[in-house]
Design a protein around this motif. Structure first.
Motif, PDB file in Angstrom:
ATOM      1  N   LEU A 260       0.830  -1.206   0.000  1.00 30.66           N
ATOM      2  CA  LEU A 260       0.000   0.000   0.000  1.00 30.66           C
ATOM      3  C   LEU A 260       0.863   1.254   0.000  1.00 30.66           C
ATOM      4  O   LEU A 260       0.647   2.175  -0.790  1.00 30.66           O
ATOM      5  CB  LEU A 260      -0.926  -0.011   1.223  1.00 30.66           C
ATOM      6  N   GLU A 261       1.866   1.284   0.869  1.00 27.63           N
ATOM      7  CA  GLU A 261       2.727   2.473   0.954  1.00 27.63           C
ATOM      8  C   GLU A 261       3.552   2.662  -0.312  1.00 27.63           C
ATOM      9  O   GLU A 261       3.744   3.788  -0.763  1.00 27.63           O
ATOM     10  CB  GLU A 261       3.625   2.406   2.192  1.00 27.63           C
ATOM     11  N   ASP A 262       4.035   1.566  -0.909  1.00 28.91           N
ATOM     12  CA  ASP A 262       4.765   1.682  -2.177  1.00 28.91           C
ATOM     13  C   ASP A 262       3.862   2.291  -3.246  1.00 28.91           C
ATOM     14  O   ASP A 262       4.281   3.185  -3.995  1.00 28.91           O
ATOM     15  CB  ASP A 262       5.269   0.316  -2.651  1.00 28.91           C
ATOM     16  N   HIS A 263       2.633   1.828  -3.309  1.00 32.71           N
ATOM     17  CA  HIS A 263       1.681   2.333  -4.288  1.00 32.71           C
ATOM     18  C   HIS A 263       1.361   3.810  -4.024  1.00 32.71           C
ATOM     19  O   HIS A 263       1.398   4.631  -4.942  1.00 32.71           O
ATOM     20  CB  HIS A 263       0.408   1.485  -4.259  1.00 32.71           C
ATOM     21  N   PHE A 264       1.051   4.137  -2.781  1.00 33.69           N
ATOM     22  CA  PHE A 264       0.742   5.529  -2.441  1.00 33.69           C
ATOM     23  C   PHE A 264       1.929   6.444  -2.740  1.00 33.69           C
ATOM     24  O   PHE A 264       1.759   7.562  -3.212  1.00 33.69           O
ATOM     25  CB  PHE A 264       0.362   5.660  -0.967  1.00 33.69           C
ATOM     26  N   ARG A 265       3.134   5.964  -2.471  1.00 34.00           N
ATOM     27  CA  ARG A 265       4.336   6.772  -2.713  1.00 34.00           C
ATOM     28  C   ARG A 265       4.474   7.095  -4.209  1.00 34.00           C
ATOM     29  O   ARG A 265       4.766   8.232  -4.584  1.00 34.00           O
ATOM     30  CB  ARG A 265       5.577   6.037  -2.180  1.00 34.00           C
ATOM     31  N   ILE A 266       4.249   6.105  -5.056  1.00 38.08           N
ATOM     32  CA  ILE A 266       4.313   6.342  -6.502  1.00 38.08           C
ATOM     33  C   ILE A 266       3.292   7.398  -6.902  1.00 38.08           C
ATOM     34  O   ILE A 266       3.590   8.315  -7.668  1.00 38.08           O
ATOM     35  CB  ILE A 266       4.088   5.028  -7.290  1.00 38.08           C
ATOM     36  N   GLU A 267       2.099   7.274  -6.370  1.00 37.03           N
ATOM     37  CA  GLU A 267       1.054   8.239  -6.724  1.00 37.03           C
ATOM     38  C   GLU A 267       1.364   9.625  -6.166  1.00 37.03           C
ATOM     39  O   GLU A 267       1.315  10.619  -6.894  1.00 37.03           O
ATOM     40  CB  GLU A 267      -0.308   7.758  -6.214  1.00 37.03           C
ATOM     41  N   GLU A 268       1.667   9.699  -4.877  1.00 34.88           N
ATOM     42  CA  GLU A 268       1.819  10.990  -4.215  1.00 34.88           C
ATOM     43  C   GLU A 268       3.097  11.725  -4.620  1.00 34.88           C
ATOM     44  O   GLU A 268       3.108  12.951  -4.683  1.00 34.88           O
ATOM     45  CB  GLU A 268       1.785  10.806  -2.696  1.00 34.88           C
ATOM     46  N   GLU A 269       4.166  10.978  -4.872  1.00 33.63           N
ATOM     47  CA  GLU A 269       5.451  11.618  -5.181  1.00 33.63           C
ATOM     48  C   GLU A 269       5.711  11.759  -6.670  1.00 33.63           C
ATOM     49  O   GLU A 269       6.547  12.568  -7.076  1.00 33.63           O
ATOM     50  CB  GLU A 269       6.590  10.835  -4.530  1.00 33.63           C
ATOM     51  N   ARG A 270       5.019  10.981  -7.501  1.00 33.14           N
ATOM     52  CA  ARG A 270       5.297  11.006  -8.936  1.00 33.14           C
ATOM     53  C   ARG A 270       4.061  11.320  -9.773  1.00 33.14           C
ATOM     54  O   ARG A 270       4.051  12.273 -10.536  1.00 33.14           O
ATOM     55  CB  ARG A 270       5.899   9.668  -9.374  1.00 33.14           C
ATOM     56  N   LEU A 271       3.023  10.486  -9.645  1.00 29.80           N
ATOM     57  CA  LEU A 271       1.851  10.635 -10.511  1.00 29.80           C
ATOM     58  C   LEU A 271       1.108  11.940 -10.264  1.00 29.80           C
ATOM     59  O   LEU A 271       0.844  12.697 -11.207  1.00 29.80           O
ATOM     60  CB  LEU A 271       0.901   9.447 -10.331  1.00 29.80           C
TER      61      LEU A 271
END
Length: 150
Positions: free
Chosen positions: A45-56
């Motif tokens: 979950l955190e890996d996914h959220f990090r991709i979204e919040e920091e990149r997407l």
């Protein structure tokens, strides 16, 4: 849907599968397994959220100029999911199966509603607005639109 967005959808499915493993363990009163599976769920979950919040999300905001749009809603929902996640972890650690199962039910509904919004609204908007999504999201390459190494 672009290859990059399909990878994010796959991450949604992997998180769902991992949370289901937690629920199965709780139904067996196997708190050790529930805890292990929950920690794996949390990492995914955190890996996914990090991709979204920091990149997407920043890439979408930059490409569209929409800084008060769907990404604000998604970030707020991430906070809500994290809060429920923390509560659920406490319930698992306390070996409170009934409370944990109720929290998982709530988590499943919350995550499914969140994912539907991302997959049907935000991701298609991103796919049409942001060039080189694979590279931006850290998935490698540019999705085939240039000659860079994937």
């Amino acid at each position: 849907m672009s290859e990059a967005m399909m990878k994010l959808v796959k991450q949604h499915q992997e998180c769902d599968d991992q949370l289901n493993r937690v629920e199965v363990a709780l139904n067996k009163q196997d708190f050790a397994s529930a805890g292990r599976n929950f920690r794996l769920f949390n990492e995914q979950l955190e890996d996914h959220f990090r991709i979204e919040e920091e990149r997407l999300f920043p890439a979408f905001e930059s490409a569209t100029g929409m800084r008060d749009g769907p990404t604000v809603v998604m970030r707020a929902e991430h906070l809500e999911i994290r809060s429920l996640r923390d509560q659920l972890m406490q319930e698992i650690e306390a070996a409170d199966a009934n409370a944990a199962r109720a929290s998982i039910d709530t988590m499943n509904v919350l995550i499914q509603q969140h994912n539907v919004k991302e997959e049907n609204i935000l991701y298609p908007m991103c796919g049409g607005s942001i060039p080189h999504l694979n590279r931006i999201l850290g998935f490698g390459g540019c999705g085939g639109v240039c000659s860079c190494a994937a």
